[in-house]
Design a protein around this motif. Sequence first.
Motif, PDB file in Angstrom:
ATOM      1  N   VAL A 167       0.867  -1.179   0.000  1.00  0.00           N
ATOM      2  CA  VAL A 167       0.000   0.000   0.000  1.00  0.00           C
ATOM      3  C   VAL A 167       0.903   1.228   0.000  1.00  0.00           C
ATOM      4  CG1 VAL A 167      -1.671   1.323   1.335  1.00  0.00           C
ATOM      5  CG2 VAL A 167      -1.927  -1.150   1.128  1.00  0.00           C
ATOM      6  N   LYS A 168       0.632   2.141  -0.923  1.00  0.00           N
ATOM      7  CA  LYS A 168       1.498   3.308  -1.091  1.00  0.00           C
ATOM      8  C   LYS A 168       0.678   4.582  -1.076  1.00  0.00           C
ATOM      9  CE  LYS A 168       4.982   5.285  -4.215  1.00  0.00           C
ATOM     10  NZ  LYS A 168       5.686   5.136  -5.506  1.00  0.00           N
ATOM     11  N   MET A 169       1.175   5.565  -0.318  1.00  0.00           N
ATOM     12  CA  MET A 169       0.586   6.904  -0.315  1.00  0.00           C
ATOM     13  C   MET A 169       1.743   7.888  -0.275  1.00  0.00           C
ATOM     14  SD  MET A 169      -2.178   8.556   2.324  1.00  0.00           S
ATOM     15  CE  MET A 169      -2.831  10.189   2.083  1.00  0.00           C
ATOM     16  N   GLY A 170       1.881   8.706  -1.328  1.00  0.00           N
ATOM     17  CA  GLY A 170       3.067   9.549  -1.426  1.00  0.00           C
ATOM     18  C   GLY A 170       4.301   8.660  -1.515  1.00  0.00           C
ATOM     19  N   LYS A 171       5.284   8.920  -0.659  1.00  0.00           N
ATOM     20  CA  LYS A 171       6.485   8.083  -0.610  1.00  0.00           C
ATOM     21  C   LYS A 171       6.422   7.037   0.496  1.00  0.00           C
ATOM     22  CE  LYS A 171       9.487  11.797  -2.335  1.00  0.00           C
ATOM     23  NZ  LYS A 171      10.648  12.658  -2.004  1.00  0.00           N
ATOM     24  N   THR A 172       5.299   6.965   1.189  1.00  0.00           N
ATOM     25  CA  THR A 172       5.135   5.982   2.262  1.00  0.00           C
ATOM     26  C   THR A 172       4.617   4.681   1.686  1.00  0.00           C
ATOM     27  OG1 THR A 172       4.788   7.630   3.982  1.00  0.00           O
ATOM     28  CG2 THR A 172       3.852   5.457   4.362  1.00  0.00           C
ATOM     29  N   MET A 173       5.271   3.578   2.049  1.00  0.00           N
ATOM     30  CA  MET A 173       4.901   2.253   1.538  1.00  0.00           C
ATOM     31  C   MET A 173       4.844   1.253   2.686  1.00  0.00           C
ATOM     32  SD  MET A 173       7.361   2.250  -1.845  1.00  0.00           S
ATOM     33  CE  MET A 173       6.799   0.656  -2.456  1.00  0.00           C
ATOM     34  N   LEU A 174       3.766   0.470   2.711  1.00  0.00           N
ATOM     35  CA  LEU A 174       3.587  -0.593   3.697  1.00  0.00           C
ATOM     36  C   LEU A 174       3.477  -1.927   2.978  1.00  0.00           C
ATOM     37  CD1 LEU A 174       0.883   1.080   5.970  1.00  0.00           C
ATOM     38  CD2 LEU A 174       3.246   0.675   6.600  1.00  0.00           C
ATOM     39  N   LEU A 175       4.258  -2.898   3.427  1.00  0.00           N
ATOM     40  CA  LEU A 175       4.150  -4.267   2.922  1.00  0.00           C
ATOM     41  C   LEU A 175       3.352  -5.079   3.938  1.00  0.00           C
ATOM     42  CD1 LEU A 175       4.895  -6.731   1.118  1.00  0.00           C
ATOM     43  CD2 LEU A 175       6.997  -6.933   2.492  1.00  0.00           C
ATOM     44  N   ALA A 176       2.224  -5.635   3.493  1.00  0.00           N
ATOM     45  CA  ALA A 176       1.391  -6.458   4.370  1.00  0.00           C
ATOM     46  C   ALA A 176       1.359  -7.886   3.843  1.00  0.00           C
ATOM     47  CB  ALA A 176      -0.020  -5.895   4.453  1.00  0.00           C
ATOM     48  N   THR A 177       1.595  -8.833   4.721  1.00  0.00           N
ATOM     49  CA  THR A 177       1.550 -10.259   4.352  1.00  0.00           C
ATOM     50  C   THR A 177       0.660 -10.990   5.338  1.00  0.00           C
ATOM     51  OG1 THR A 177       3.458 -10.857   5.718  1.00  0.00           O
ATOM     52  CG2 THR A 177       3.896 -10.183   3.447  1.00  0.00           C
TER      53      THR A 177
END
Length: 770
Positions: free
Chosen positions: A33-43
Amino acid sequence: MNIVKKAITMNDGRTIEIETGKLAKQADGSVVVKMGKTMLLATVTAAKEAKEDVDFMPLQVEYKEKYAAAGRYPGGFMKREGRPSDYEILVSRLIDRALRPLFPDDFHAEVFVTVTLISAEKDIMPDALAGLAASAALAVSDIPFNGPISEVRVARINGELKINPLFKDLENADIDIIVAASYDNIMMVEGEMKEVGEADMLEAIKAAHEEIKKHCKIQLELTEAVGKVQKRVYSHETNDEDLRAAVREFCYEKCYAIAKSGTAKHERTDAFEALKESFIETIPEEEREEKAIMINRYYHTVEKDAMRNMILDEGLRLDGRKTTEIRPIWCEVDYLPAAHGSAIFTRGETQSLTTVTLGTKLDQKEVDDVLVQDTQQFVLHYNFPPFSTGDARPVRGTSRREIGHGNLAYRALKAVVPTGEDNPYAVRVVSDILESNGSSSMATVCAGTLALMDTGLKISKPVSGIAMGLITDSNTKKYAVLSDILGDEDHLGDMDFKVTGTADGITATQMDIKVDGLPYEVLEQALDQAKKGRLHILGEMLKTISEPRADFKPHVPRIEQITIDKEFIGAVIGTGGKVIQEIQKVTNTVITITEDTNFGLVAVFAESKESIEQALAWVKGIATKPEIGKVYRGKVTSILEFGAFVEILPGREGLVHVSELAWHRVEKVTDVLNEGDEVEVKLLEIDEKSGKLRLSLRALQEKPEGYIEPEPRARTPHGGRRDDRRRDDRRDDRRHDDRRRDDRRSNHHDGNRDDRRADSGHREDSDKHE
């Protein structure tokens, strides 16, 4: 690679992107999930089968932040991420509480959800995206889940509601809550407010839900795009319908009678357990072990139904109260005479013993998270020992539940605890739960308020809290909102709703809803009933202590603050912290200096007023600019051939030339002054280039009648004796300065390492205040 991307457009034009098929493909489900330059990897991964003897949902949620995401090194000796921070645990709990109710009741396989911050833009708050990321990972997996859901932060900033605001926006927010919901239902709410009304909070929840609906639609499209509409087939429960019917027939009426008896917690628990054992005795002994799990499951359902029906049909609760009734309350302050502040708050079978400790800025909590580096002046810790519920088990480390409950109480009180210049103290509140039967976090809020007032700290308003519950029947459409719920009512009910606030508005809330289709009208009733309940509790508290004490207790150390010009901060600290250490040692004080844009805030902490006054006078002397024409009382620090050096202010010396000692000619300086003498001198001049001070004794003496200034001595071919003497004086002056610099350099090298440490402990970085 089959990479699928979807985008969510927010009302303000910003976008949230969801991508799957590129990273972590061996997990059952993974998204970025990406918003601007922030990215979260969810597994997300799930075991293929459930373990034996497991009849609950074994869900584990982990939220992790990588320091590399923000281009930072982790602290500590190992320079790598270690155990989760409080912030990571709190975000994990937000995700868990939203997901857990939506797994099928009969699904018992272990499920592991991991959300990792892999890229961090400094002004974007990743916790508002974590729930969406976790749900999206489940959406692209084959794990059974009655979602999707999403979470958003909603804040009211200058009167306008904003979804997923930036860090900087929250500075002006009076509502800051995170809401989790499915397309149809609110699942979880948590956050803080600045004394807002119930209608305002409900409006914020509704605004968040409208945004969440868009997130849920995109996730459903994502599920179809990756072909995961059909979830895995599982069979985690063995059922025996004849046994189910036998349990209900044997136990229901007896359970209803026990529930209606109004007995205390442990007596009621023992009675329920004895009833179950009496039913088990009706089962052939050789079948008991095989059917034990089913009996426990069926009996739990019967017990739950009996208690719920009693409340819905008769309006009676387990302890005999009506739905709106609050348990008896008693309070006491100053119970611990050696503590800075203390209080006991007891409501029914729930009791908190809370203490307050006041410290210096050196005691403030240092926060070093990936995106937040700061200090916390106010902290609250919540402890829940096993004996509080009568459990015989060892005490382990701080649990996630303790961190979560402590954070809720912290948010409830922080709006009323003075900070900054209004309160120079670091404040630590510790709540030890001694008994528990429902809403111990709310007991912490009430006891914390009492203890703070007992301390004498000038909180703006007292705060109380209440835990609400809900019982519903989807078939009959009956429902009952319960005030001040018991532990069993929390466990067997459909909602746990905690609200804290002053007489003027809400300061914090936490809501967990376990039922589908809860109308907003029911939430409105719950909020209105909660307001009446917490105002009643507040009234009972104020019977014990109605306002903060007029002064701190005699054994509470005092703090006084002054401001100094920024240019003097270095002089007060001294080389390697030498000066400030000397002040502290001599005056028996603790001194902190906070550097702001144009000034330094000096706080002096000591147990006696005399020590504080001595230290403040010392600091003021260092930070005072000498004034030409002013008379100072100083101490002779050294004698040279051409004059004497006198310290007129701490660390500031000036020269009394031999010609300024008296109106008559002085052959030897020691005829007038000696080292250690205290003498009054007048400041004649400050050299514009060097800043050196020229002092005079004779300017304070009466000029002799008929005094005539002596004629200058005859000049010699080499420039004259007077010029030679002036050159000699300047040479000796430089020699004196060199000797003092050598002394300081020697002292600096001798204690270099310790001094640097001392300096870092006393001078705070101005970036924290910008």
